[in-house]
Design an enzyme around this catalytic site. Structure first.
Site, PDB file in Angstrom:
ATOM      1  N   SER A  62       0.848  -1.180   0.000  1.00  0.00           N
ATOM      2  CA  SER A  62       0.000   0.000   0.000  1.00  0.00           C
ATOM      3  C   SER A  62       0.884   1.230   0.000  1.00  0.00           C
ATOM      4  O   SER A  62       1.988   1.223   0.570  1.00  0.00           O
ATOM      5  CB  SER A  62      -0.908   0.015   1.238  1.00  0.00           C
ATOM      6  OG  SER A  62      -1.539   1.277   1.399  1.00  0.00           O
ATOM      7  N   TYR A 106      -2.048  -1.072  10.542  1.00  0.00           N
ATOM      8  CA  TYR A 106      -2.150  -1.462   9.135  1.00  0.00           C
ATOM      9  C   TYR A 106      -1.023  -0.840   8.315  1.00  0.00           C
ATOM     10  O   TYR A 106      -0.342  -1.523   7.542  1.00  0.00           O
ATOM     11  CB  TYR A 106      -3.511  -1.053   8.560  1.00  0.00           C
ATOM     12  CG  TYR A 106      -3.580  -1.188   7.061  1.00  0.00           C
ATOM     13  CD1 TYR A 106      -3.549  -2.447   6.457  1.00  0.00           C
ATOM     14  CD2 TYR A 106      -3.647  -0.062   6.240  1.00  0.00           C
ATOM     15  CE1 TYR A 106      -3.585  -2.575   5.070  1.00  0.00           C
ATOM     16  CE2 TYR A 106      -3.691  -0.180   4.864  1.00  0.00           C
ATOM     17  CZ  TYR A 106      -3.662  -1.436   4.283  1.00  0.00           C
ATOM     18  OH  TYR A 106      -3.692  -1.560   2.924  1.00  0.00           O
TER      19      TYR A 106
END
Length: 297
Positions: A168, A181
């Site tokens: 990401s 995360y």
């Protein structure tokens, strides 16, 4: 042109490769396949479809059999390649060995591993349960690392193969309100770049795709749909991410960031100090307070 670039990349990536004949004997009765985890939907399914369009046999991995079978039928119908599905929880400690057995039963071996399985977690770190944090780490870090290590050794022995991790853009900067995360994706980016350096020239592509927001169910599933970034930052489609990831992987790039705006953002977080980027990211990721949510209704 793309085939020429891929061929040149193959020569460069394999410039020091010394294939072990015994390693090829072990798979001589098997067909090479692209193995995609978390493949029943979203980016994983789009990546599987993109590799299939290039004529590669595909193995789809996910926990839910029904969704896998639907994806396998659709990809096989659209591309005409062989598509196998394996229902497997990648967080199980014996998942790599169970995957090996399933691949052999299907008559294939992992020529490319796409490490896509992952989950998100939004909200304040102190409010997360220990169970949620451990599951996040188990999927995003432990399982990805275990599968990568398991697949890499035989690829190096054969002098060819590839591992494409799905990260990401958030892995490039700390992310308040998605702290754990973002940290898991930072780990995956760091691991990918380091291992790519370790095995350079030995015939195995090692890459990570780090997209910004993508129009899938991922943000809703992690509880982040009400965050500011979901309304002001344009999202790419899963297909657009898959196209960019595939192109970058084929030509030997290590870190692939799809889209112009995310690429500019990646440059920005590298150049600007954390004193600026962390509060900014925190504002984008913050969830509305309950009262704010009530007013919005």
């Amino acid at each position: 042109m793309s085939r020429i670039l891929t061929s040149v990349a193959d020569l460069w990536i394999g410039r020091y490769a010394k294939p072990n004949p015994a390693a090829w004997v072990q798979v001589q009765a098997l067909a090479p396949a692209v193995v995609v985890t978390g493949a029943s939907r979203g980016i994983g399914r789009a990546l599987a479809h993109r590799f299939a369009r290039a004529g590669r046999d595909i193995v789809l991995i996910a926990r839910v059999r029904e969704a896998l079978d639907v994806a396998a039928r659709d990809i096989a119908r659209d591309t005409g390649v062989s598509v196998h599905s394996v229902a497997l929880d990648v967080t199980d400690q014996d998942a790599p060995h169970r995957l090996d057995a399933a691949l052999r039963e299907a008559g294939v071996y992992a020529d490319v591993l796409v490490n896509n399985a992952g989950i998100g977690l939004a909200g304040l770190f102190a409010d997360h349960s220990q169970e949620d944090l451990e599951r996040l780490i188990a999927i995003n870090i432990t399982a990805a690392t275990r599968l990568m290590r398991h697949a890499l050794a035989p690829m190096l022995a054969r002098g060819r193969g590839g591992i494409l991790n799905v990260g990401s853009l958030g892995g490039l900067v700390p992310g308040p309100h998605q702290a754990a995360y973002y940290a898991t994706k930072a780990y995956l980016i760091s691991l990918t770049e380091a291992v790519a350096h370790e095995v350079r020239g030995r015939g195995v592509r090692i890459a990570i795709v780090a997209p910004g927001p993508v129009e899938t169910s991922f943000h809703g599933a992690m509880g982040a749909e009400a965050a500011l970034y979901r309304t002001i930052i344009p999202s790419l489609t899963a297909d657009a991410v898959a196209r960019s990831a595939y192109r970058g992987f084929q030509v030997g790039r290590t870190v692939i960031i799809p889209g112009v705006l995310p690429s500019v953002g990646a440059l920005g977080v590298k150049l600007l100090p954390h004193a600026i980027t962390v509060p900014l990211v925190g504002r984008l990721l913050a969830l509305p307070r309950p009262a704010e949510q009530h007013d919005a209704r």
